[in-house]
Each structure stands twice: as C-alpha cells, then as structure tokens.
Design a protein around this motif. Structure first.
Motif, PDB file in Angstrom:
ATOM      1  N   PRO A  45       0.904  -1.125  -0.067  1.00 57.81           N
ATOM      2  CA  PRO A  45      -0.100  -0.041   0.152  1.00 57.81           C
ATOM      3  C   PRO A  45       0.919   1.148  -0.059  1.00 57.81           C
ATOM      4  CG  PRO A  45      -0.507  -1.547   1.605  1.00 57.81           C
ATOM      5  CD  PRO A  45       0.656  -1.835   1.024  1.00 57.81           C
ATOM      6  N   THR A  46       0.183   2.266  -0.636  1.00 55.91           N
ATOM      7  CA  THR A  46       1.084   3.560  -0.628  1.00 55.91           C
ATOM      8  C   THR A  46       0.789   4.284   0.534  1.00 55.91           C
ATOM      9  OG1 THR A  46       1.014   3.607  -2.973  1.00 55.91           O
ATOM     10  CG2 THR A  46       1.249   5.800  -2.055  1.00 55.91           C
ATOM     11  N   PRO A  47       1.784   4.703   1.604  1.00 54.55           N
ATOM     12  CA  PRO A  47       1.567   5.524   2.796  1.00 54.55           C
ATOM     13  C   PRO A  47       1.573   6.934   2.338  1.00 54.55           C
ATOM     14  CG  PRO A  47       3.665   4.811   2.543  1.00 54.55           C
ATOM     15  CD  PRO A  47       3.206   4.252   1.328  1.00 54.55           C
ATOM     16  N   VAL A  48       0.516   7.648   3.183  1.00 55.01           N
ATOM     17  CA  VAL A  48       0.497   9.046   3.161  1.00 55.01           C
ATOM     18  C   VAL A  48       1.046   9.774   4.478  1.00 55.01           C
ATOM     19  CG1 VAL A  48      -1.209  11.000   3.283  1.00 55.01           C
ATOM     20  CG2 VAL A  48      -1.674   8.952   1.773  1.00 55.01           C
ATOM     21  N   THR A  49       1.953  10.587   4.272  1.00 56.25           N
ATOM     22  CA  THR A  49       2.636  11.075   5.430  1.00 56.25           C
ATOM     23  C   THR A  49       2.379  12.490   5.480  1.00 56.25           C
ATOM     24  OG1 THR A  49       4.546   9.648   5.386  1.00 56.25           O
ATOM     25  CG2 THR A  49       4.812  11.885   6.603  1.00 56.25           C
ATOM     26  N   VAL A  50       1.576  12.936   6.733  1.00 59.03           N
ATOM     27  CA  VAL A  50       1.325  14.387   6.635  1.00 59.03           C
ATOM     28  C   VAL A  50       2.303  15.208   7.448  1.00 59.03           C
ATOM     29  CG1 VAL A  50      -0.516  15.990   7.621  1.00 59.03           C
ATOM     30  CG2 VAL A  50      -1.275  14.096   6.475  1.00 59.03           C
ATOM     31  N   VAL A  51       2.838  16.280   7.018  1.00 61.85           N
ATOM     32  CA  VAL A  51       3.681  17.033   7.981  1.00 61.85           C
ATOM     33  C   VAL A  51       2.916  18.052   8.459  1.00 61.85           C
ATOM     34  CG1 VAL A  51       6.020  18.299   7.978  1.00 61.85           C
ATOM     35  CG2 VAL A  51       5.714  16.363   6.268  1.00 61.85           C
ATOM     36  N   TRP A  52       2.987  18.412   9.827  1.00 67.69           N
ATOM     37  CA  TRP A  52       1.968  19.352  10.243  1.00 67.69           C
ATOM     38  C   TRP A  52       2.955  20.019  11.507  1.00 67.69           C
ATOM     39  CZ3 TRP A  52       0.470  20.213  15.347  1.00 67.69           C
ATOM     40  CH2 TRP A  52      -0.458  21.220  15.490  1.00 67.69           C
ATOM     41  N   GLY A  53       2.666  21.355  11.846  1.00 65.86           N
ATOM     42  CA  GLY A  53       3.156  21.889  12.978  1.00 65.86           C
ATOM     43  C   GLY A  53       2.310  23.199  13.625  1.00 65.86           C
ATOM     44  N   PRO A  54       2.545  23.368  14.550  1.00 67.63           N
ATOM     45  CA  PRO A  54       2.060  24.625  15.167  1.00 67.63           C
ATOM     46  C   PRO A  54       2.459  25.846  14.651  1.00 67.63           C
ATOM     47  CG  PRO A  54       3.533  23.873  16.739  1.00 67.63           C
ATOM     48  CD  PRO A  54       3.568  22.819  15.673  1.00 67.63           C
TER      49      PRO A  54
END
Length: 424
Positions: free
Chosen positions: A141-150
């Motif tokens: 499966p293709t992973p989805v990585t989300v980059v977030w920060g305050p």
C-alpha cells in the motif's frame, strides 16, 4: 420500510416513480425538484436513500458528502446509452446505478440493500478513463505522510519538501501535495510556476466527478526525477475551492500516482463551531483536518526556541484529540544559541518532563543551506546533498519508509548544527 427521495430529470421520473410505488419495502417520501430541495429534505432525516440523475444541476462530491453525513445513501439513475452520465456518477462515488427500465423488484432489492449495507461514507469511486500511463504500482500500500506543526514558522514546508525529495532520491516515487490553505509555499520553494493549476484544479475536477489517476498525474508535474508536485493555492483567498470531500478523493487517487505521498498542511486546526452545524459550508481548516484523518504517518514539526517548544507541546496535545496517527515529533532549527551548549539534551529533557515525549528527532540549524536552496529554486538534496539538515531528514525518511536507506545522520550526543563527514 425504506424511505426514498428522488431528484431526477423529467425524462425518466415517471418510470422510476412507478417502480418505487410498486416495489415491496419502499416508500417514496418526496420528489425533489432540484439539488437544494434534495439537500434540505435529506438533512431533515426523513429518508434513508436518495436516487439522483447525473445531469442534476449542482450535483457534486460535496453534495454527496452532505447527504451521507445525514445518513442518506445515494443511488444513481442512468439510461444504458448514457455512458458519460454513468461514468460521472461512479466517479462521484455512486456505486449503485439503476436503469429506467428496471422493474419494481429490481429497484426494491437494490435500494433496500443500499440502505441496509452501505456505510456512513460515500463509496469509493471507480477509476474510469484511459489506461494509467504511470508505472505499475507496487503491491504494498502507498503510505500518506502528513507534515504538520503549530504556528510560528517552525519549518513545516521546508521539512515536507526535503522529506519528499529525499524519498525520491532514494528511488521511492513520491507525490508532494501542498494543502496549506493559509499560505501555500511549496511552488516557491521549488521554483515552480505560481499560476500552475495544482490542488485547486484537482479539487474542482473531483467535485465534478471528472478526476481520475491519469488526470491527477497530469496536474502534478515532476519537479525532479521521481518527485511529482501538486502545487497549492496561488492565493490564500481561494481556500473555499478545497473542500473536505475533494481532499479525500485527491488523497485516495494520490496513492495510485506514487509510492509515497507527502502532504504539507497549514498550522490552524480549529473547526468553526458555527459552521460545523452546516455541513455544506466550506471550512478553511477542513483540508488539514481531512489530511490528518487520511494519514498513515504524521510528522509534527516544532522549532527549538522556548516559545516554539511551548507551542509544540500544545500542538502535540491538540492532534492527540483528533483522528490522526501517533505523531513523530521533530524539533527543527536546533542550535546552541537557543538551548545552551548541549541543545539536544536540554530540549529532550524539557519535552520529556512537560509533555512526556521521549522519542524526539532533531534537525540542525542550516540557514545558509536552506537559503541556497530557495535562491536556486530547488530542493535541498539537489543543492546541498551533504548538508547536516539534509542528512538528518534522510534519516527521518528511512524511519518513515524502509525503502529509503539509513545514512546514519541522526545525531546521538553530537553538537547540533556541527558539520560532520558522513559516508553514504
């Protein structure tokens, strides 16, 4: 009894109504004249199923999401010769399609099964259209990585771009999606044309049921070998164009475009309480919230100074209350000037004591390297491949995807920001 709403063109309405009235187990609640009437009646909770035709004015993915949110499952009605109409229904996510000539027993069985067996979400659309010109997808499966920060510019976009570029450099086909509805910057960091259609065009096509895998690939050109980029909104005031239902669909199709999807999001995550009661109203933070819900991995980025660390602690606590994967916490811009002679140890102690964060990754301060990359309009691995920041992000990439090699750049007691010779 299964209660039914209809919103179909006059051409086929008579045949459908006759079948509904004769079908066992069905009761026709209302024949809606337009989409607005269908949505308001569906929100009233008087029906479990709605039947729509593909040429219903205004019908889009967001309308289907609205109906699904009120427990109304949607079926379509298309004539056998209306191939374009049926394709549009299926691309919008309508899996059950009736024919005008279906008899009462067939209609009754189909709608009863839909009401009893469908989930609360709109079914996934079928991928129609021309053959996928992309290389064959891997079996995994293709992973989805989300980059977030305050808030406070901790370097979310820089980390997202560098992470995506490192994955691509390692031979992992990567798609970078800019979903920052407050201040998209990926196109500027990579020197791409600011007016490129990008995510706005993808969302618009998705809403109309016209987005498929080849179409998404065309909207995401290669910025460097192995890295496709779906650029963000060219202006922040266009945020209403990117709605939650479209984001869900774009990220679903994105898994078929690349081997790894990296998503850059905005800092605000607040859900407007007044608008949350109106599921048709656009919400500016819906893109970030939807991405977090769809993510397989979450990277939370904070800066190393005292103010940013406090925001990071609160941010980690905030995402813990949302439907999102456990975060990988990354402290960026680490340097002795803001945390003492042993910054990593000091920051680790603070985060462990006040936030219970034990496993924290550190990215060194590399302002000159980042400036050189922005000036060149290229990703950091292209400009300064042996930068301490670049090697540290490569280590992060290896932790997120085992197809990326470990380069041993993660510092263990070394002074942050100090350049080291690393054999790759």
């Amino acid at each position: 009894m299964t209660s039914v709403l209809t919103a179909v063109t006059h051409r086929h309405e008579t045949a459908l109504v006759s079948a509904l009235e004769a079908a066992p187990g069905l009761t026709l609640v209302r024949r809606c004249a337009d989409l607005a009437e269908l949505l308001s009646t569906g929100a009233a909770g008087v029906a479990r199923v709605a039947v729509v035709s593909p040429d219903l004015r205004g019908l889009d993915r967001d309308a289907l999401r609205h109906l699904a949110g009120h427990g109304v499952r949607v079926a379509g009605l298309a004539a056998p010769q209306d191939e374009d109409g049926e394709r549009r229904l299926r691309q919008l996510g309508v899996a059950t399609v009736l024919r005008p000539e279906d008899d009462a027993a067939t209609v009754g069985a189909a709608l009863t099964a839909l009401a009893d067996g469908a989930t609360s979400h709109v079914p996934e659309a079928a991928d129609d259209g021309p053959p996928d010109p992309l290389p064959a997808r891997p079996e995994r499966p293709t992973p989805v990585t989300v980059v977030w920060g305050p808030g406070g510019a901790p370097g979310r976009s820089t980390v997202a771009v560098t992470l995506a570029a490192q994955l691509a450099t390692a031979g992992v086909r990567t798609l970078l999606v800019d979903l920052d509805t407050w201040g998209a910057s990926v196109s500027q960091l990579l020197g791409l044309v600011d007016e490129a259609p990008g995510v706005a065009a993808a969302a618009r096509a998705s809403e109309q049921g016209a987005l498929d895998v080849p179409g998404l690939a065309r909207l995401a050109p290669e910025a460097l070998p192995g890295l496709r980029v779906l650029t963000g909104l060219p202006r922040a005031d266009r945020w209403p164009e990117v709605r939650a239902a479209a984001v869900e669909d774009v990220l679903r199709l994105a898994r078929s475009v690349a081997d790894h999807v990296v998503v850059d999001t905005a800092a605000p995550l607040e859900d407007d309480e007044e608008l949350s009661y109106d599921t048709m109203a656009p919400r500016r933070n819906a893109a970030a919230l939807t991405a977090l819900e769809a993510a397989d991995a979450l990277v939370v980025v904070g800066a190393a100074d005292a103010v940013s660390l406090q925001r990071l602690v609160r941010g980690v606590q905030e995402v813990a209350t949302l439907p999102a994967p456990p975060p990988t916490v990354v402290v960026n811009k680490v340097r002795a000037g803001v945390a003492g002679p042993k910054p990593e140890r000091a920051i680790r102690d603070v985060l462990g004591r006040f936030a219970g964060l034990e496993d924290v990754r550190f990215l060194p301060w590399a302002a000159d390297d980042c400036d050189a990359a922005v000036l060149a309009g290229r990703a950091l691995p292209e400009v300064r491949p042996r930068s301490p920041l670049c090697l540290a992000v490569a280590d992060l990439a290896a932790a997120l995807d085992d197809r990326a090699p470990v380069v041993g750049a993660r510092s263990r007691g070394a002074r942050a920001g100090r350049r080291r010779r690393v054999r790759v």
